[in-house]
Enzyme design. Structure first.
Site, mmCIF file in Angstrom:
data_model
loop_
_atom_site.group_PDB
_atom_site.id
_atom_site.type_symbol
_atom_site.label_atom_id
_atom_site.label_comp_id
_atom_site.label_asym_id
_atom_site.label_seq_id
_atom_site.Cartn_x
_atom_site.Cartn_y
_atom_site.Cartn_z
ATOM 1 N N GLU A 125 -40.088 50.365 -31.067
ATOM 2 C CA GLU A 125 -38.652 50.319 -31.376
ATOM 3 C C GLU A 125 -38.348 50.061 -32.839
ATOM 4 O OE1 GLU A 125 -39.921 49.240 -28.644
ATOM 5 O OE2 GLU A 125 -38.680 49.999 -27.020
ATOM 6 N N HIS A 194 -35.643 41.006 -19.197
ATOM 7 C CA HIS A 194 -35.036 42.330 -19.071
ATOM 8 C C HIS A 194 -33.578 42.268 -18.627
ATOM 9 C CE1 HIS A 194 -39.290 43.434 -19.137
ATOM 10 N NE2 HIS A 194 -38.911 44.635 -19.464
#
Lengths: 402, 393
Positions: A125, A194
């Site tokens: 990322e 998450h």
């Protein structure tokens, strides 16, 4: 009064559904304000009703059949249309191409636009967010997908320091027309790492625009607006909403449709209490409003649509009408969206409040996995109902504190 | 159970002793004095490093243990698949079947004072570290008997007393963490090492190279183990890495390429690596392995790989089959006995699942426990802060 084209969908009486072509480089905006106060810039009392004359190409005959569309299809169609309209738009992220998208949002785009415009990345990322921002510096219009915004933390330096602040630091030379999009907040049973909502974090950064669609129309209109916008936009979706279907107006299906950034939508009008929410919580707030209606409490539900800019005007106008406020969000409570909304209302509309502002938010703990604990960790409809009743000084059965 | 006599000329009946456990009927199964030497499937390939020998010493007990333990791991993962499909497991579930040899071989070479840290494909590594089936299934189903009391879930298994540090959801993050464990081990002059595990997907993460640079600079006893199953989520290694020779990616850090489907190759490599890092600083081990399932239970695993490829690996390289063949070749057990071991594994797994299902979900106050180790009496809140508030211990 003839409202003009405020809403084409006869079956869905929606207030404040703006039809707007915002890119100042493309079509002009023809807008006449027929609201009570008359001026666009006034701190509105009451909702503006904007009378718009649509560009001719958008005029059409409307069938009265409601079309439904999932949020997933709404996002996909928005991406498709924007990529077709502007060759500078490209999509980059993990599994966006050959896999057709981890959540199938980018399905079919690789076949249509090719690997140069739909770019599969390694699981890196920080690297690809930086690459995206660099591409945006040089005039491209990237749409960077984070598989969830939890992974954006690996890249947050680029979102904030490389994207958000560049236009300012360069005195306007380098704008960053990038969109960072992906699912945000909790899903179901995905655990502590998450499930976080990043609305408050990104919402606090000047230079960013932060959008939070709820319905399919929101998804389409706001994503198209985001892609056309010359500034960095953080586009917070919700995994559990992807499969949900919403009725969509015919006008929203037009390829020129987009929604204004920075305007909230009154999803449900009411006079007794204001409930603000965004993303999945809008659905919960609407259900809570139905329950409250049975108890004689008429709730106004505001779908924020935009965290930054925050539509303080609409929120304050609503609270001045109802005198009571409940804010709802899934993120952590401290320094959250509700805290900012509360501060804004206290600053601008203190005299109108008849009760303390109530905040409903995620629990102040990392997200547990066990199903019963996870349920306690996020707002449920009954939490919203209870808070609304408290704000209306209705007695609420006491339950034990933990 | 009566001992089965077979008329095959290859097999000599080793014992007529009768007892309850079929494993104890034959003296070989506890025999750890007879040395058996096995050859690894392929030689090791080194990068800036000499390679260990292909000949690995073992004994009948170890062979039987490898088989039994891997059969248990395999069964556990397959059972988890069913539980997920019946919605008893929620969220994410990343299965390790196919990769068992990495855990088994590693454990055979190290102690419980050496540390292991990995990402989210952690169920079998947890078992290898001494975790129980009950703790595993209960955690997967979100029950109190789980290793994280049901609060962590599939991706967050831990066992601190066995130096197993999880269980991490963010790709690549565990690598600097593992180098940190090694840092502490060196700081305390422990003489132990850390195995920090990651996949081919994570191998491109920048933080890995940052941590590796520091580990090399400071001679940390860190062994970076790349479990290369050739697919990072849905993306094949050649589409994600300019150089998929992960054992070479350390550049100045030596590396070894290992057949990760061969438990003895893994054992040999880990033994070699442990000795190496205690003297020379970090090393990379690339385990060439394969996962039969998709990336997770939400991924069919067949849109980016062919079914032929998957069944091909299963036929040619399955780690359990390799051990089975070795056992049979050395007359350590009959085919039926090995099948009985697998049946026993199934039985143990079923019993553990039944017991796990009886374990209750965590009590509601557990929502607020373990936020801090030391809470200073800080207030914490539920979704409705006026309805549910508490002070953290």
């Amino acid at each position: 009064m003839a409202i003009g084209v405020a809403s084409f969908n006869l079956l869905q009486p929606v207030i404040g559904n703006y039809f707007c072509l915002i890119d100042e480089n493309m079509w002009g905006i023809i807008r006449q304000n027929v609201g009570v106060t008359g001026g666009l810039s006034s701190q509105g009392l009451g909702n503006h009703m904007m009378r718009l004359r649509p560009v001719a190409s958008a005029m059409r005959n409307y069938s009265s059949a409601t079309k439904e569309m999932t949020v997933r299809d709404a996002l996909n169609s928005a991406l498709d249309e924007e990529m077709a309209a502007d060759p500078n738009v490209f999509v980059m992220g993990e599994e966006v191409g050959e896999y057709q998208g981890a959540y199938k949002i980018t399905k079919g785009l690789l076949d249509k636009y090719g690997p140069e415009r739909v770019v599969d990345t390694p699981i890196t990322e920080a690297g690809f967010a930086g690459i995206g921002v660099g591409a945006a510096y040089h005039g491209l219009r990237p749409v960077i997908e984070f598989m969830t915004f939890n992974f954006s933390m690996q890249a947050i330096d680029h979102v904030i320091n490389s994207a958000a602040k560049s236009n300012y630091m360069s005195a306007g030379q380098i704008n960053v027309p990038i969109v960072f999009r992906g699912p945000n907040g909790p899903a179901a049973g995905v655990g502590a790492q998450h499930s976080q909502c990043y609305g408050a974090w990104y919402g606090s950064v000047p230079g960013l625009k932060v959008l939070v669609p709820y319905s399919s129309e929101d998804a389409r209109g706001l994503l198209k607006a985001a892609i056309r916008d010359p500034d960095p936009v953080v586009f917070l979706e919700n995994e559990l909403l992807y499969g949900e279907s919403f009725p969509v107006s015919a006008e929203s299906l037009d390829s020129s449709f987009c929604l204004p950034i920075g305007k909230a939508k009154i999803e449900r009008e009411g006079k007794d209490i204001t409930i603000t929410a965004f993303s999945k919580m809008v659905g919960y707030a609407l259900k809570a409003a139905e329950i409250l209606e049975k108890d004689g409490i008429n709730a106004e539900v505001i779908n924020l649509r935009s965290i930054r800019p925050l539509d303080r005007a609409t929120i304050n106008a609503s609270v001045r009408k109802t005198n009571r406020l409940v804010t709802v969000e899934e993120g952590f409570p401290q320094h959250g969206i509700g805290a900012e909304i509360c501060a804004s209302v206290v600053e601008d509309s203190f005299g109108y409040l008849d009760a303390p502002v109530e905040r409903i938010a995620g629990a102040d703990v990392p997200t547990p996995y066990a199903a019963n604990l996870e349920r306690m960790a996020f707002p449920q409809i009954e939490d919203i109902v209870r808070a609304a009743k408290r704000a209306c000084y209705r007695s609420v059965p006491m339950s034990a504190t933990a | 159970m009566a001992l089965a006599h077979r008329s095959s000329g290859l097999l000599k009946p080793l014992s007529t002793a009768s007892s309850s456990s079929f494993l104890h009927r034959r003296p070989y199964s506890t025999d750890d004095t007879t040395t058996i030497t096995v050859e690894t499937s392929v030689p090791f390939t080194g990068h800036n490093c000499e390679t260990p020998s292909r000949s690995v010493d073992t004994n009948p007990k170890e062979l039987m243990t490898f088989f039994t333990d891997m059969a248990l791991m395999r069964r556990m993962e397959i059972a988890a698949d069913s539980l997920y499909k019946s919605k008893l497991i929620r969220g994410f579930c990343h299965l390790y079947d196919g990769q068992e040899a990495v855990s088994i071989g590693m454990e055979a070479a190290i102690t419980k004072k050496d540390c292991i840290i990995t990402a989210y494909r952690d169920h079998c590594l947890f078992l290898g570290r001494g975790g129980t089936l009950l703790e595993s299934f209960a955690e997967l189903m979100g029950r109190t008997a789980g290793c994280s009391n049901g609060k962590g879930g599939s991706m967050h298994f831990y066992k601190k007393e066995a130096c197993f540090f999880g269980g991490h959801g963010i790709v690549g993050a565990q690598v600097p963490l593992g180098c940190g464990l090694a840092f502490a081990q060196k700081y305390r002059k422990e003489g132990h090492v850390t195995f920090t595990m990651y996949g081919d997907g994570a191998a491109n993460q920048g933080q890995l190279f940052e941590a590796l640079n520091m580990a090399a600079l400071w001679d940390l006893p860190a062994i970076l183990v790349c479990e290369n199953n050739h697919y990072g989520m849905g993306t094949a290694e050649w589409r994600a890495a300019k150089s998929p020779a992960y054992y070479k990616r350390g550049d100045y850090v030596p590396g070894l390429k290992v057949d990760g489907m061969d438990a003895f190759a893994v054992k040999q490599a880990c033994k070699f690596a442990k000795e190496h890092v205690l003297k020379n600083g970090p090393i990379i081990l690339e385990m060439d392995t394969y996962r039969y399932h998709g990336h997770s239970m939400s991924d069919p695993g067949s849109t980016y790989r062919t079914r032929d490829e998957i069944s091909g690996v299963r036929q040619e390289r399955d780690p359990i089959e390799r051990i089975r063949k070795l056992i049979l070749a050395h007359d350590l057990a009959t085919e039926k006995e090995l099948k009985d071991i697998e049946k026993q594994a199934r039985k143990e797994v079923d019993e553990a699942i039944a017991k796990a299902k009886e374990s209750p979900m965590p009590d509601e106050p557990e929502l607020f426990t373990n936020v801090y180790r030391k809470g200073f009496g800080v207030e914490s809140f539920g979704a409705d802060r006026k309805e549910l508030r508490t002070t953290l211990p």
